[in-house]
Design a protein around this motif. Structure first.
Motif, PDB file in Angstrom:
ATOM      1  N   LEU A  90       4.070  -0.487   4.219  1.00 24.72           N
ATOM      2  CA  LEU A  90       4.373  -1.888   3.936  1.00 24.72           C
ATOM      3  C   LEU A  90       4.810  -2.608   5.214  1.00 24.72           C
ATOM      4  O   LEU A  90       5.710  -2.137   5.909  1.00 24.72           O
ATOM      5  CB  LEU A  90       5.481  -1.985   2.889  1.00 24.72           C
ATOM      6  CG  LEU A  90       5.031  -1.778   1.437  1.00 24.72           C
ATOM      7  CD1 LEU A  90       6.218  -1.445   0.554  1.00 24.72           C
ATOM      8  CD2 LEU A  90       4.303  -3.015   0.919  1.00 24.72           C
ATOM      9  N   GLU A  93       9.567  -6.209   4.459  1.00 22.77           N
ATOM     10  CA  GLU A  93      10.458  -6.034   3.323  1.00 22.77           C
ATOM     11  C   GLU A  93      10.377  -7.317   2.505  1.00 22.77           C
ATOM     12  O   GLU A  93      10.282  -8.403   3.055  1.00 22.77           O
ATOM     13  CB  GLU A  93      11.888  -5.798   3.790  1.00 22.77           C
ATOM     14  CG  GLU A  93      12.113  -4.443   4.453  1.00 22.77           C
ATOM     15  CD  GLU A  93      13.569  -4.202   4.798  1.00 22.77           C
ATOM     16  OE1 GLU A  93      14.426  -5.019   4.381  1.00 22.77           O
ATOM     17  OE2 GLU A  93      13.849  -3.199   5.477  1.00 22.77           O
ATOM     18  N   LYS A 113      -5.450  -1.024  -2.278  1.00 25.52           N
ATOM     19  CA  LYS A 113      -4.194  -1.078  -1.515  1.00 25.52           C
ATOM     20  C   LYS A 113      -3.321  -2.235  -2.024  1.00 25.52           C
ATOM     21  O   LYS A 113      -2.095  -2.097  -2.167  1.00 25.52           O
ATOM     22  CB  LYS A 113      -4.512  -1.258  -0.026  1.00 25.52           C
ATOM     23  CG  LYS A 113      -3.318  -1.104   0.909  1.00 25.52           C
ATOM     24  CD  LYS A 113      -2.974   0.346   1.147  1.00 25.52           C
ATOM     25  CE  LYS A 113      -1.943   0.511   2.236  1.00 25.52           C
ATOM     26  NZ  LYS A 113      -1.668   1.922   2.556  1.00 25.52           N
ATOM     27  N   ASP A 116      -1.594  -1.193  -5.065  1.00 23.38           N
ATOM     28  CA  ASP A 116      -0.437  -0.344  -4.729  1.00 23.38           C
ATOM     29  C   ASP A 116       0.765  -1.194  -4.311  1.00 23.38           C
ATOM     30  O   ASP A 116       1.910  -0.833  -4.579  1.00 23.38           O
ATOM     31  CB  ASP A 116      -0.782   0.617  -3.582  1.00 23.38           C
ATOM     32  CG  ASP A 116      -1.733   1.722  -4.007  1.00 23.38           C
ATOM     33  OD1 ASP A 116      -1.867   1.964  -5.224  1.00 23.38           O
ATOM     34  OD2 ASP A 116      -2.346   2.354  -3.122  1.00 23.38           O
ATOM     35  N   TRP A 117       0.492  -2.292  -3.619  1.00 22.51           N
ATOM     36  CA  TRP A 117       1.546  -3.148  -3.062  1.00 22.51           C
ATOM     37  C   TRP A 117       1.885  -4.339  -3.955  1.00 22.51           C
ATOM     38  O   TRP A 117       2.622  -5.231  -3.550  1.00 22.51           O
ATOM     39  CB  TRP A 117       1.107  -3.678  -1.697  1.00 22.51           C
ATOM     40  CG  TRP A 117       1.114  -2.669  -0.581  1.00 22.51           C
ATOM     41  CD1 TRP A 117       1.620  -1.402  -0.600  1.00 22.51           C
ATOM     42  CD2 TRP A 117       0.614  -2.877   0.752  1.00 22.51           C
ATOM     43  NE1 TRP A 117       1.457  -0.792   0.630  1.00 22.51           N
ATOM     44  CE2 TRP A 117       0.845  -1.677   1.482  1.00 22.51           C
ATOM     45  CE3 TRP A 117      -0.008  -3.942   1.402  1.00 22.51           C
ATOM     46  CZ2 TRP A 117       0.469  -1.528   2.829  1.00 22.51           C
ATOM     47  CZ3 TRP A 117      -0.391  -3.802   2.737  1.00 22.51           C
ATOM     48  CH2 TRP A 117      -0.142  -2.595   3.440  1.00 22.51           C
ATOM     49  N   GLN A 120       5.044  -6.529  -4.219  1.00 19.28           N
ATOM     50  CA  GLN A 120       5.433  -7.395  -3.107  1.00 19.28           C
ATOM     51  C   GLN A 120       4.369  -8.432  -2.746  1.00 19.28           C
ATOM     52  O   GLN A 120       4.674  -9.421  -2.089  1.00 19.28           O
ATOM     53  CB  GLN A 120       5.759  -6.551  -1.863  1.00 19.28           C
ATOM     54  CG  GLN A 120       7.091  -5.818  -1.984  1.00 19.28           C
ATOM     55  CD  GLN A 120       7.412  -4.978  -0.768  1.00 19.28           C
ATOM     56  OE1 GLN A 120       7.585  -3.776  -0.865  1.00 19.28           O
ATOM     57  NE2 GLN A 120       7.500  -5.602   0.399  1.00 19.28           N
ATOM     58  N   VAL A 121       3.121  -8.209  -3.160  1.00 19.55           N
ATOM     59  CA  VAL A 121       2.029  -9.128  -2.798  1.00 19.55           C
ATOM     60  C   VAL A 121       1.720 -10.045  -3.978  1.00 19.55           C
ATOM     61  O   VAL A 121       1.175  -9.608  -4.990  1.00 19.55           O
ATOM     62  CB  VAL A 121       0.760  -8.348  -2.392  1.00 19.55           C
ATOM     63  CG1 VAL A 121      -0.386  -9.320  -2.089  1.00 19.55           C
ATOM     64  CG2 VAL A 121       1.035  -7.476  -1.174  1.00 19.55           C
TER      65      VAL A 121
END
Length: 251
Positions: A90, A93, A113, A116-117, A120-121
């Motif tokens: 990542l 933060e 991806k 997976d993120w 936060q995205v």
């Protein structure tokens, strides 16, 4: 200058209007964290660097392009990550947004991806091969609708924004291109678990021409397979909500 590397699927955007249009498609506000994937020669990077008040980083695998970008755009110093997006940890933060002219040979993997993120995205604006963009944005009941459509639409609203002509690139790719925007849903699909949902969707589309009771026969009780008419349908006929509901009935 720099060289083009076919092994990395490099086709650099050269049209300034399209570059600006892509950047303008990403909603940003002061303090926003933004990651550009595959800046290449900096076609959209230079416009991203001009946005005041954002925290910007770019990730680029090609070391030669990293050197070129640092020499051409001094403001990017210290903001480049020299590795593959697929191997990256990542970059920030807290929440961040992603933008890029994604390398077409790994664009599908980049979307996994993003999944997976996803905590936060919240927004992604990307240029893809047109067929991949259509697949991601496709509604159910369409031949383009598939695994990537369902998995991404379970968590993101997809907007098919505009298409980009081959002549806007150097070298011109042999495929059409399109830009889409993903905005994370406030209420994602109600799935039993990520593991069950992903396995269900991938298995269903693994034999997409067959009625669902064939590929899914080991995942549900014999009684449910016989009674529920949904299993006489094919995978592409099911909405994201249908798949989410089925995930709760799996053995």
């Amino acid at each position: 200058m720099y060289t083009l590397k076919k092994s990395l699927g490099q086709h650099f955007l050269t049209d300034e209007n399209i570059s600006r249009k892509i950047v303008e498609s990403l909603p940003v506000s002061e303090g926003q964290q933004v990651l550009e994937v595959g800046p290449g020669a900096g076609a959209i990077t230079k416009y991203l660097l001009q946005i005041p008040g954002i925290h910007f980083k770019a990730i680029e695998l090609d070391t030669e392009k990293v050197t070129y970008l640092e020499k051409t755009y001094p403001a990017i110093q210290g903001k480049l990550i020299n590795e593959s997006i697929l191997d990256a940890a990542l970059p920030f933060e807290g929440p961040f947004r992603i933008i890029g002219n994604f390398p077409y040979n790994i664009s599908t993997q980049i979307m996994f991806k993003v999944l997976d993120w996803r905590s936060q995205v919240d927004v992604v604006v990307g240029m893809f091969q047109k067929e991949v963009a259509q697949r991601i944005a496709s509604p159910h009941g369409n031949k383009d609708y598939g695994i990537l459509s369902v998995l991404l639409q379970a968590f993101y609203k997809i907007e098919y924004l505009f298409e980009v002509h081959e002549n806007c690139f150097n070298p011109p790719p042999k495929v059409k291109s399109a830009v889409i925007r993903l905005t994370r849903l406030e209420q994602p699909a109600d799935i039993a678990s990520e593991r069950k949902f992903f396995v269900l969707v991938k298995t269903a589309f693994g034999q997409r021409r067959k009625q669902l009771r064939n590929p899914l026969k080991t995942m549900f009780s014999k009684e449910l397979l016989a009674e529920d008419p949904i299993f006489s349908k094919r995978a592409e006929e099911l909405s994201v909500a249908d798949f989410a509901a089925l995930s709760h009935k799996m053995i």
